[in-house]
Write a protein that holds these residues in place. Structure first.
Motif, PDB file in Angstrom:
ATOM      1  N   GLU A 157       0.948  -1.081   0.401  1.00  0.00           N
ATOM      2  CA  GLU A 157      -0.174   0.029  -0.176  1.00  0.00           C
ATOM      3  C   GLU A 157       0.814   0.970  -0.617  1.00  0.00           C
ATOM      4  O   GLU A 157       0.952   1.887  -0.665  1.00  0.00           O
ATOM      5  CB  GLU A 157      -0.733   0.280   1.231  1.00  0.00           C
ATOM      6  N   ALA A 158       1.739   0.982   0.463  1.00  0.00           N
ATOM      7  CA  ALA A 158       3.193   2.273   0.742  1.00  0.00           C
ATOM      8  C   ALA A 158       3.586   2.758  -1.012  1.00  0.00           C
ATOM      9  O   ALA A 158       3.640   3.657  -0.697  1.00  0.00           O
ATOM     10  CB  ALA A 158       3.610   2.085   1.851  1.00  0.00           C
ATOM     11  N   GLU A 159       3.733   1.495  -1.175  1.00  0.00           N
ATOM     12  CA  GLU A 159       4.658   2.022  -2.599  1.00  0.00           C
ATOM     13  C   GLU A 159       3.505   2.100  -3.770  1.00  0.00           C
ATOM     14  O   GLU A 159       3.712   3.222  -4.192  1.00  0.00           O
ATOM     15  CB  GLU A 159       4.702   0.191  -2.982  1.00  0.00           C
ATOM     16  N   ASN A 160       2.196   1.826  -3.758  1.00  0.00           N
ATOM     17  CA  ASN A 160       1.371   2.633  -4.337  1.00  0.00           C
ATOM     18  C   ASN A 160       0.574   3.730  -4.222  1.00  0.00           C
ATOM     19  O   ASN A 160       0.941   5.213  -4.896  1.00  0.00           O
ATOM     20  CB  ASN A 160      -0.202   1.732  -3.739  1.00  0.00           C
ATOM     21  N   ARG A 161       1.173   4.563  -2.870  1.00  0.00           N
ATOM     22  CA  ARG A 161       0.585   5.798  -2.681  1.00  0.00           C
ATOM     23  C   ARG A 161       1.887   6.338  -2.791  1.00  0.00           C
ATOM     24  O   ARG A 161       2.034   7.880  -3.374  1.00  0.00           O
ATOM     25  CB  ARG A 161       0.647   5.685  -1.028  1.00  0.00           C
ATOM     26  N   LEU A 162       3.251   6.142  -3.084  1.00  0.00           N
ATOM     27  CA  LEU A 162       4.420   7.022  -3.254  1.00  0.00           C
ATOM     28  C   LEU A 162       4.448   6.781  -4.852  1.00  0.00           C
ATOM     29  O   LEU A 162       4.692   7.750  -5.446  1.00  0.00           O
ATOM     30  CB  LEU A 162       5.569   5.998  -2.766  1.00  0.00           C
ATOM     31  N   PHE A 163       4.201   5.716  -5.490  1.00  0.00           N
ATOM     32  CA  PHE A 163       3.913   6.220  -7.040  1.00  0.00           C
ATOM     33  C   PHE A 163       2.602   7.120  -6.895  1.00  0.00           C
ATOM     34  O   PHE A 163       3.542   8.111  -8.554  1.00  0.00           O
ATOM     35  CB  PHE A 163       3.324   4.642  -7.315  1.00  0.00           C
ATOM     36  N   GLN A 164       1.662   6.882  -7.190  1.00  0.00           N
ATOM     37  CA  GLN A 164       1.126   8.166  -7.252  1.00  0.00           C
ATOM     38  C   GLN A 164       1.610   9.544  -6.839  1.00  0.00           C
ATOM     39  O   GLN A 164       1.225  10.580  -7.303  1.00  0.00           O
ATOM     40  CB  GLN A 164      -0.367   8.202  -6.248  1.00  0.00           C
ATOM     41  N   ARG A 165       2.199  10.102  -5.795  1.00  0.00           N
ATOM     42  CA  ARG A 165       2.751  10.907  -5.400  1.00  0.00           C
ATOM     43  C   ARG A 165       3.743  11.166  -6.449  1.00  0.00           C
ATOM     44  O   ARG A 165       4.369  12.546  -6.829  1.00  0.00           O
ATOM     45  CB  ARG A 165       3.552  11.184  -4.004  1.00  0.00           C
ATOM     46  N   LEU A 166       4.543  10.627  -6.176  1.00  0.00           N
ATOM     47  CA  LEU A 166       5.979  10.668  -8.158  1.00  0.00           C
ATOM     48  C   LEU A 166       4.961  10.871  -9.312  1.00  0.00           C
ATOM     49  O   LEU A 166       5.412  12.113  -9.712  1.00  0.00           O
ATOM     50  CB  LEU A 166       6.547   9.168  -7.464  1.00  0.00           C
ATOM     51  N   VAL A 167       3.874  10.509  -9.906  1.00  0.00           N
ATOM     52  CA  VAL A 167       3.259  11.013 -10.794  1.00  0.00           C
ATOM     53  C   VAL A 167       2.974  12.077 -10.727  1.00  0.00           C
ATOM     54  O   VAL A 167       2.962  12.732 -11.367  1.00  0.00           O
ATOM     55  CB  VAL A 167       2.324   9.501 -11.283  1.00  0.00           C
TER      56      VAL A 167
END
Length: 453
Positions: free
Chosen positions: A166-176
């Motif tokens: 879940e942390a990877e998904n949230r960080l992915f969205q913030r990077l995008v």
């Protein structure tokens, strides 16, 4: 006779229409004698025009700052060693096993250190020889008291209570969202949020972390150096969990492999006791409870302090940004402008944006575009002079011929420079119509005067 006079007057006024109406145009020869170089806007000339050096003005740093607060979670030191107190030996010991807990994925907590690995950049030789150190592309971030990690150019990302996926998904969205390459891997480098304390008759009392894999009783005892009790008849392992006390005699523990695989959870306190009375174990557990309460109070105080500091920084940043916007509205901030004149909806000046270049299309269509009824789309000019005031005569008129609509694509690539003048000529029929509109009242007046005579 009156009709002849009327015609004569009309011819006289038409002959002098140049005096009655003057329209602006691009003249290849200035009054000073300097020549204006007219160049058609083509893909090649756009490249030439865009070569002129220009650094857009930037917004103040206050618009890019965040109110995040750095630092690491506050701790309370090492766990005190329990007091040893021997008691009378009992006849038998009862077995009380804690209830089973469901196996769930590890959730990130305060104090955990997350390791963010991003692709390394370097030449082929460096990559092949391994000269780039892993630390150059691997950065650790501590989960702070507010449950977030602070990443440069991204800001604070809330990860408290999330699984690693879940942390990877949230960080992915913030990077995008921040237009940063979202290629990365995330792992937990240090497990500091979930722990089990082990004390009593063990080789070395310790605090064992709970990691991605479940922590079982036998592994926890091994992490504390193993059990050192010599008398197995009256020794037991006591587990304090959520206000309840459980007990497993050592003989039962060694003879039943299922007891060794009791899963421990965050906050458990394991105590190897060699006496029957619970005073020693109770003192140990009370000590753990007081320590946990102290840590909790310390974290609450630290979180309140952190929130107060964030609020102060937010107010400071907001005030600074509002002050700058007020100065911008009052024209007290130095800006770069482009000027629009001729056949445009509104003759005005177009402020060049902060931090990036603007194109001819940006300026034209921010002002409503070219009025096709009056504007001559074949004569759209960008007038640009030399930045050296001594070379005022060095004037270039970049002409865009919009009769071919595909040429407007070039306007989206033609970069503007400070003090450029965008001029749109008028259509011939527009000029004639304005001449007629000026002389018609005079013709009517002259005809009326002639008829009255």
């Amino acid at each position: 006779m009156a009709k002849r006079r009327l015609v004569a007057i009309a011819l006289l006024m038409l002959g002098g229409c140049g005096i009655a109406y003057q329209s602006p145009k691009v003249n290849p020869l200035l009054d000073s004698g300097a020549k204006v170089r007219v160049l058609e806007i083509t893909p090649e000339s756009v490249m030439v025009a865009n070569r002129s050096s220009y650094v857009p003005k930037q917004l103040p740093e206050v618009f890019f700052a965040t109110a995040g607060v750095g630092g690491t979670p506050r701790g309370t030191g090492a766990v005190p060693e329990p007091v040893v107190d021997f008691q009378n030996k009992p006849g038998t010991l009862q077995t009380r096993v804690p209830p089973a807990v469901p196996e769930t994925p590890y959730s990130i907590g305060v104090g955990d250190v997350l390791l963010l690995a991003t692709p390394q950049t370097g030449n082929t030789v460096e990559q092949l020889t391994g000269l780039l150190a892993a630390s150059n592309a691997r950065q650790g971030y501590t989960v702070q008291d507010d449950g977030a990690i602070a990443i440069p150019n991204v800001g604070r990302v809330q990860v408290l209570g999330l699984t690693l996926e879940e942390a990877e998904n949230r960080l992915f969205q913030r990077l995008v969202e921040n237009q940063i390459d979202p290629t990365f891997s995330l792992e937990v480098a240090e497990f500091n949020s979930k722990k089990v304390s082990i004390g009593g008759a063990v080789g070395q009392p310790t605090v064992a972390p709970i990691t991605l894999t479940p922590l079982y009783l036998d592994a926890a005892l091994a992490a504390a150096g193993g059990i050192t009790a010599e008398d197995l008849d009256y020794a037991s392992v006591r587990i304090y969990r959520n206000g309840s006390l459980y007990q497993i005699p050592l003989r039962d523990l060694y003879s039943n492999s299922r007891l060794e695989k009791i899963q421990l959870i965050d906050g458990d306190a394991v105590f190897v006791d060699t006496s029957y009375e619970l005073d020693l174990a109770r003192a140990y557990f009370e000590e753990q409870i007081r320590l946990a309460e102290f840590k909790q109070n310390a974290r609450i105080a630290a979180l309140d302090e952190l929130q107060a500091e964030v609020n102060i920084r937010n107010r400071t940043l907001t005030e600074a940004r509002e002050n700058y916007m007020t100065r911008l509205e009052l024209n007290s901030v130095e800006r770069d402008y482009v000027y629009l004149t001729g056949e445009v909806d509104n003759q005005t000046r177009y402020p060049l944006p902060f931090g990036q270049s603007a194109t001819l299309a940006d300026a034209l269509y921010s002002n409503g575009g070219v009025p096709t009824e009056t504007g001559n789309v074949s004569e759209i000019y960008v007038l640009r002079s030399s930045p050296d005031p001594r070379e005022f005569g060095a004037l270039t008129a970049w002409q865009l011929d919009g009769r071919n609509a595909t040429n407007f694509l070039l306007s989206t690539r033609f970069e503007l420079r400070p003090n450029d003048v965008i001029f749109v000529a008028e259509q011939p029929v527009t000029k004639w119509g304005r001449v007629i509109s000026q002389i018609t009242p005079s013709l009517i007046t002259s005809a009326a005067n002639a008829a009255s005579r």
